[in-house]
Design a protein around this motif. Structure first.
Motif, short mmCIF file in Angstrom:
data_model
loop_
_atom_site.label_atom_id
_atom_site.label_comp_id
_atom_site.label_asym_id
_atom_site.label_seq_id
_atom_site.Cartn_x
_atom_site.Cartn_y
_atom_site.Cartn_z
N LYS A 123 -2.48 2.58 6.39
CA LYS A 123 -3.80 3.09 6.02
C LYS A 123 -3.80 4.60 5.97
O LYS A 123 -4.44 5.21 5.09
N ASN A 124 -3.07 5.22 6.91
CA ASN A 124 -3.03 6.69 6.94
C ASN A 124 -2.29 7.25 5.73
O ASN A 124 -2.70 8.25 5.13
N TYR A 125 -1.17 6.57 5.33
CA TYR A 125 -0.41 7.04 4.19
C TYR A 125 -1.20 6.90 2.87
O TYR A 125 -1.09 7.72 1.97
N TRP A 126 -1.96 5.82 2.74
CA TRP A 126 -2.60 5.50 1.47
C TRP A 126 -4.10 5.87 1.43
O TRP A 126 -4.79 5.54 0.47
N LYS A 127 -4.58 6.59 2.44
CA LYS A 127 -6.02 6.87 2.50
C LYS A 127 -6.50 7.72 1.33
O LYS A 127 -7.62 7.57 0.83
N ASP A 128 -5.63 8.66 0.87
CA ASP A 128 -6.04 9.54 -0.24
C ASP A 128 -6.07 8.79 -1.57
O ASP A 128 -6.80 9.17 -2.50
N ILE A 129 -5.25 7.74 -1.69
CA ILE A 129 -5.19 6.98 -2.94
C ILE A 129 -6.35 5.98 -3.01
O ILE A 129 -6.99 5.84 -4.05
N HIS A 130 -6.60 5.34 -1.90
CA HIS A 130 -7.67 4.37 -1.90
C HIS A 130 -9.03 5.05 -1.77
O HIS A 130 -10.03 4.50 -2.12
#
Length: 242
Positions: free
Chosen positions: A235-242
């Motif tokens: 979730k931390n890695y993909w938070k900016d994409i989602h």
């Protein structure tokens, strides 16, 4: 070295092939009783005593060494003084001196190795422990059998009732077992003794079972925690994409 490995493999194959002979399917008319199996050290120690005194005369346990019994709380001195009677060494396998050919002549069949017997009778109508627990309590006098004994669970069994002095003598009357001559134990005491013996045979079939189950619990806990960490990281890695 190769010869030793070959002998070990040969004994394993014999145990796998022959041991099920003791665990013949129970007749449909016989319901298996639930075995109160316990891994309590006192229970296993009493079961080991019964096994050595009553079973190890005819049956071997050739995949278990005497010193393995230290895992149920016995010291090597206790094993040597109380469970070994023929000059064995504490590191020896639990084998017997009786030759297979002689035993077959006496009993009609070679008594199977009991190392894995508690693992042989797992089916829909009960576990191997349930089968053993019921079997050892269902002997009765039968003058038509060579040994003078028969069994409701294993009809026409070649094995005599080695625990008869403890249980007493039962007779079959109108399809039911009736105690004809009492033994040294009453029914409740005998049932507890058989439960201890069966518990030891269950332990003997897989001495590392309790440790394995404990490790399994920690592995599952680790997987749950690691899954949570991995999800949080995702979730931390993909938070900016989602």
């Amino acid at each position: 070295m190769r010869l030793r490995m070959f002998k070990t493999l040969k004994r394993l194959m014999l145990a796998v092939i022959v041991a099920p002979a003791l665990a013949v399917a129970a007749p449909a008319s016989v319901d298996l009783d639930r075995a109160p199996v316990s891994m309590d050290p006192a229970t296993l120690q009493h079961g080991a005593k019964l096994f050595v005194n009553y079973c190890l005369n005819c049956h071997s346990a050739s995949f278990v060494r005497y010193n393995k019994l230290t895992e149920i709380g016995l010291t090597e001195d206790q094993i040597r003084d109380n469970l070994m009677f023929a000059g064995e060494r504490v590191g020896d396998l639990m084998t017997i001196a009786m030759r297979p050919k002689e035993s077959k002549e006496w009993f009609g069949a070679t008594p199977p190795d009991l190392s894995l017997v508690a693992r042989q009778r797992n089916s829909g109508d009960g576990s191997g422990a349930d089968w053993l627990y019921t079997y050892l309590r269902q002997f009765y006098r039968d003058p038509n059998r060579p040994t003078g004994w028969n069994n409701l669970v294993f009809e026409n069994v070649g094995m005599p009732h080695v625990l008869w002095e403890l249980q007493g003598e039962q007779v079959l009357t109108d399809g039911k077992l009736v105690l004809d001559k009492p033994g040294r134990m009453d029914a409740a005491e005998y049932d507890r003794a058989v439960a201890d013996l069966v518990s030891f045979m269950v332990w003997m079939g897989e001495p590392g079972a309790e440790k394995r189950e404990t490790i399994g619990v920690f592995v599952l806990i680790f997987l749950v925690v690691f899954t949570g960490i991995a999800y949080a990281l995702k979730k931390n890695y993909w938070k900016d994409i989602h």
